[in-house]
Design an enzyme around this catalytic site. Structure first.
Site, PDB file in Angstrom:
ATOM      1  N   TYR A  43      -3.912  41.434  48.048  1.00 31.68           N
ATOM      2  CA  TYR A  43      -3.791  41.279  46.595  1.00 31.68           C
ATOM      3  C   TYR A  43      -3.500  39.829  46.243  1.00 31.68           C
ATOM      4  CZ  TYR A  43      -2.648  42.115  41.753  1.00 31.68           C
ATOM      5  OH  TYR A  43      -2.656  42.082  40.388  1.00 31.68           O
ATOM      6  N   PHE A  95     -25.730  28.544  24.347  1.00 30.96           N
ATOM      7  CA  PHE A  95     -26.072  29.668  25.209  1.00 30.96           C
ATOM      8  C   PHE A  95     -25.354  30.887  24.631  1.00 30.96           C
ATOM      9  CE2 PHE A  95     -25.812  32.642  28.725  1.00 30.96           C
ATOM     10  CZ  PHE A  95     -27.176  32.813  28.919  1.00 30.96           C
ATOM     11  N   THR A  96     -25.998  32.039  24.742  1.00 27.68           N
ATOM     12  CA  THR A  96     -25.537  33.245  24.026  1.00 27.68           C
ATOM     13  C   THR A  96     -24.050  33.547  24.266  1.00 27.68           C
ATOM     14  OG1 THR A  96     -26.354  34.548  25.873  1.00 27.68           O
ATOM     15  CG2 THR A  96     -27.830  34.295  23.993  1.00 27.68           C
ATOM     16  N   ASP A 150     -21.001  23.333  31.861  1.00 22.25           N
ATOM     17  CA  ASP A 150     -21.486  24.632  32.315  1.00 22.25           C
ATOM     18  C   ASP A 150     -22.280  24.344  33.592  1.00 22.25           C
ATOM     19  OD1 ASP A 150     -22.800  26.958  32.885  1.00 22.25           O
ATOM     20  OD2 ASP A 150     -23.239  27.449  30.800  1.00 22.25           O
ATOM     21  N   LYS A 154     -25.927  32.458  39.808  1.00 26.66           N
ATOM     22  CA  LYS A 154     -27.193  31.719  39.781  1.00 26.66           C
ATOM     23  C   LYS A 154     -27.255  30.785  41.002  1.00 26.66           C
ATOM     24  CE  LYS A 154     -26.807  33.154  35.348  1.00 26.66           C
ATOM     25  NZ  LYS A 154     -25.674  33.966  34.875  1.00 26.66           N
ATOM     26  N   ARG A 212     -36.290  35.292  24.528  1.00 26.89           N
ATOM     27  CA  ARG A 212     -35.393  34.171  24.265  1.00 26.89           C
ATOM     28  C   ARG A 212     -35.861  33.494  22.980  1.00 26.89           C
ATOM     29  NH1 ARG A 212     -30.630  34.399  27.231  1.00 26.89           N
ATOM     30  NH2 ARG A 212     -30.829  36.180  25.864  1.00 26.89           N
TER      31      ARG A 212
HETATM   32  C1  P61 Z   1     -29.242  34.656  32.421  1.00 24.60           C
HETATM   33  F1  P61 Z   1     -29.731  37.423  28.399  1.00 24.60           F
HETATM   34  N1  P61 Z   1     -27.079  33.759  32.266  1.00 24.60           N
HETATM   35  O1  P61 Z   1     -29.681  33.508  32.240  1.00 24.60           O
HETATM   36  P1  P61 Z   1     -22.537  35.439  33.456  1.00 24.60           P
HETATM   37  N2  P61 Z   1     -23.991  29.997  31.272  1.00 24.60           N
HETATM   38  C2  P61 Z   1     -25.310  30.010  31.530  1.00 24.60           C
HETATM   39  C3  P61 Z   1     -25.915  31.194  31.871  1.00 24.60           C
HETATM   40  O2  P61 Z   1     -27.215  31.186  32.138  1.00 24.60           O
HETATM   41  C4  P61 Z   1     -25.152  32.403  31.940  1.00 24.60           C
HETATM   42  C5  P61 Z   1     -23.763  32.324  31.657  1.00 24.60           C
HETATM   43  C6  P61 Z   1     -23.222  31.119  31.332  1.00 24.60           C
HETATM   44  C7  P61 Z   1     -27.795  34.856  32.392  1.00 24.60           C
HETATM   45  C8  P61 Z   1     -27.244  36.269  32.320  1.00 24.60           C
HETATM   46  C9  P61 Z   1     -27.310  36.614  30.883  1.00 24.60           C
HETATM   47  O3  P61 Z   1     -27.992  36.233  26.853  1.00 24.60           O
HETATM   48  C10 P61 Z   1     -27.680  36.503  28.152  1.00 24.60           C
HETATM   49  O4  P61 Z   1     -22.201  35.348  34.894  1.00 24.60           O
HETATM   50  C11 P61 Z   1     -26.071  28.736  31.449  1.00 24.60           C
HETATM   51  O5  P61 Z   1     -23.808  36.133  33.172  1.00 24.60           O
HETATM   52  O6  P61 Z   1     -21.404  36.011  32.656  1.00 24.60           O
HETATM   53  C12 P61 Z   1     -25.763  33.635  32.225  1.00 24.60           C
HETATM   54  O7  P61 Z   1     -22.709  33.924  33.011  1.00 24.60           O
HETATM   55  C13 P61 Z   1     -22.903  33.533  31.693  1.00 24.60           C
HETATM   56  C14 P61 Z   1     -28.471  37.063  30.328  1.00 24.60           C
HETATM   57  C15 P61 Z   1     -26.303  36.197  30.045  1.00 24.60           C
HETATM   58  C16 P61 Z   1     -28.634  37.028  28.958  1.00 24.60           C
HETATM   59  C17 P61 Z   1     -26.477  36.182  28.669  1.00 24.60           C
HETATM   60  O8  P61 Z   1     -29.963  35.625  32.662  1.00 24.60           O
END
Ligand code: P61
Length: 499
Positions: free
Chosen positions: A114, A166-167, A257, A300, A424
């Site tokens: 833990y 970013f979303t 990021d 990623k 997108r």
């Molecule tokens: C992706 F449709 N990306 O590209 P988490 N920063 C950046 C990312 O690309 C990102 C995160 C933070 C995704 C998954 C995803 O609108 C969407 O590990 C540059 O996914 O929490 C994630 O990291 C967030 C798909 C996220 C989406 C949001 O496919």
């Protein structure tokens, strides 16, 4: 790499061995036929992945009638398809990469204590070595890190400038009470502009913002490298260096990021004078050195199925992050992860900065891009790090943006071949929290995202042929209407119907 040519001749001085299917026939010598590898056809020497495949997962094709039924059930939203209904899954490169034998072996070294798991210290060491940040807080994935950083580094009423939204990042910044302001260079909004660093921050826009709102109202500069929503476009070293100088003059912090920062380092090595002979590892380290901290979706670049972190230089901020992580994620030495996940991440970081790995990863994305360009398919150029972004406006000039061209294109691709892509465009951009209107991004794109170490060149050929078929039939598409709209991050669960 398997050649996709119909037939291959292996010539020797005495006889030729003709390969047809799985059989070899010895035949008499005859006129030499010249064949070209795909690399040669594309005007370069072929490259190959620096790995071979040890375990495979079967893929299934589903028939046209079943695809139609599945898409209707999913409300024409590719996020709502079951993965069993998908043939080639290009929804995302997030958590979908193949781990190496070393990473799988590392999973067996999980220390599931833990507190104080040895895998945490290994991860901390990898982040210090390759990214250079001294203080690490692990999180379950990127948005967990965004949540912690937004809560600790933003005061309500502040402004967060960034190189395109970013979303999830913007959602957390807004939930923490900030207003996001886009300060990316104008070229990023133009799919046809071939500037090499379309992810750069426009220093004049930033300086003007500082002047207008005052430096103390700026929580931090939110710098993404590469820029996902712009098409995986990179930021140059010169730009981050100048940003550092500008922000230091005004006492503004820069948080990075780092989700695809290794891919960004590849573009610097390839395109920026003075970096041609520097290793990715060096470039990554130098890039991060101009920033005060970073958040990371390790799903990623770092080649794991789950995991993330936030890491900073400042001790006080670290203390705050450490106290919040125990509330939202888990103890500060596991942050919602199993020990084995942290071990796989540490190994993944080491593998991700290998020059060969990134060359073949981005090479595969470009391979697909080259095929599509050759057929005149409209997309974002230059091709970025992780995906091909099809320009849905040019597929469907007869559809208005609120008839959802990019969502339509994702649906048509799935119907054609079972390939899953992602919208997108206007759906992803959501609504302005103040006015309630749709954000209307200049870019209306459909993303074909390539997981790392998962698909072969032959899969890319299948994808390219399907995109071409959908492009050829583009005049028949009528667009969609949105029939269900969730309040937050609507694109994940929204439902549509044909117009
Ligand atoms: C992706 F449709 N990306 O590209 P988490 N920063 C950046 C990312 O690309 C990102 C995160 C933070 C995704 C998954 C995803 O609108 C969407 O590990 C540059 O996914 O929490 C994630 O990291 C967030 C798909 C996220 C989406 C949001 O496919």
């Amino acid at each position: 790499m398997e050649s996709r040519l119909p037939r291959q001749n292996v010539q020797s001085p005495h006889c030729s061995v003709e390969m047809t299917g799985n059989h070899f026939h010895t035949t008499q010598p005859r006129e030499r036929r010249v064949t070209h590898t795909m690399g040669q056809q594309l005007g370069r020497r072929s490259w190959a992945e620096p790995w071979k495949i040890k375990v495979v997962e079967p893929l299934y094709r589903i028939g046209a009638a079943d695809r139609k039924r599945a898409l209707e059930t999913a409300g024409y939203n590719t996020f709502l398809l079951r993965s069993d209904e998908v043939y080639i899954d290009l929804l995302t490169d997030s958590g979908t990469s193949a781990m190496s034998d070393r990473q799988w072996a590392g999973m067996m070294l999980g220390d599931e204590a833990y507190a104080g798991s040895r895998n945490f210290y290994r991860l901390e060491d990898a982040v210090r070595t390759y990214y250079g940040y001294p203080h690490l807080v692990p999180t379950h994935q990127g948005r967990g890190a965004e949540h912690l950083l937004s809560k600790t580094a933003i005061k309500p009423g502040q402004v967060v400038p960034g190189n395109m939204y970013f979303t999830t990042t913007r959602a957390h910044q807004e939930l923490a009470g900030a207003e996001f302001v886009d300060v990316i260079v104008d070229e990023a909004h133009d799919p046809d502009d071939r500037t090499p660093f379309k992810g750069n921050v426009d220093l004049i826009k930033l300086e003007r913002l500082v002047h207008d709102v005052g430096a103390d109202r700026i929580a931090y500069l939110s710098l993404a490298a590469t820029v996902n929503m712009a098409g995986g476009q990179p930021v140059s070293m010169a730009n981050v260096r100048e940003l550092r100088a500008l922000c230091s003059r005004h006492g503004i912090r820069i948080f990075l990021d780092a989700t695809r920062a290794v891919e960004n380092a590849f573009f610097i090595q390839e395109r920026e004078p003075g970096y041609e002979t520097r290793s990715l590892r060096d470039i990554l380290f130098e890039f991060c050195s101009y920033t005060d901290g970073a958040w990371m979706s390790a799903k990623k670049d770092s080649l794991v199925n789950i995991g993330g972190w936030v890491a900073v230089r400042d001790e006080e901020l670290f203390e705050e992050l450490r106290s919040l992580v125990v509330l939202y994620e888990g103890l500060h030495t596991y942050g919602g992860l199993a020990g084995r996940d942290m071990e796989a991440m540490a190994i993944g970081i080491e593998e991700s900065v290998q020059d060969d790995h990134i060359r073949s990863r981005i090479g595969q994305v470009r391979y697909l891009g080259d095929l599509l360009s050759g057929w005149g398919i409209p997309m974002v150029n230059p091709v970025g790090g992780h995906a091909i972004f099809l320009n849905a406006r040019c597929f469907y000039p007869h559809l208005a943006q609120d008839q959802f061209p990019a969502q339509t294109l994702a649906a048509e691709l799935y119907l054609d071949s079972g390939i899953r892509s992602m919208e997108r465009g206007i759906v992803s951009a959501g609504r302005d929290p103040d006015t309630g209107d749709h954000h209307r991004p200049a870019l209306e794109l459909t993303r074909l995202t390539i997981p790392r170490r998962v698909y072969t060149q032959a899969h890319m050929d299948v994808v390219a042929e399907s995109v071409k078929a959908v492009y050829d039939a583009r005049a028949n598409s009528r667009g969609l209407v949105m029939v269900h709209e969730p309040r937050l991050l609507r694109f994940f669960q929204a439902r549509f119907a044909p117009r």
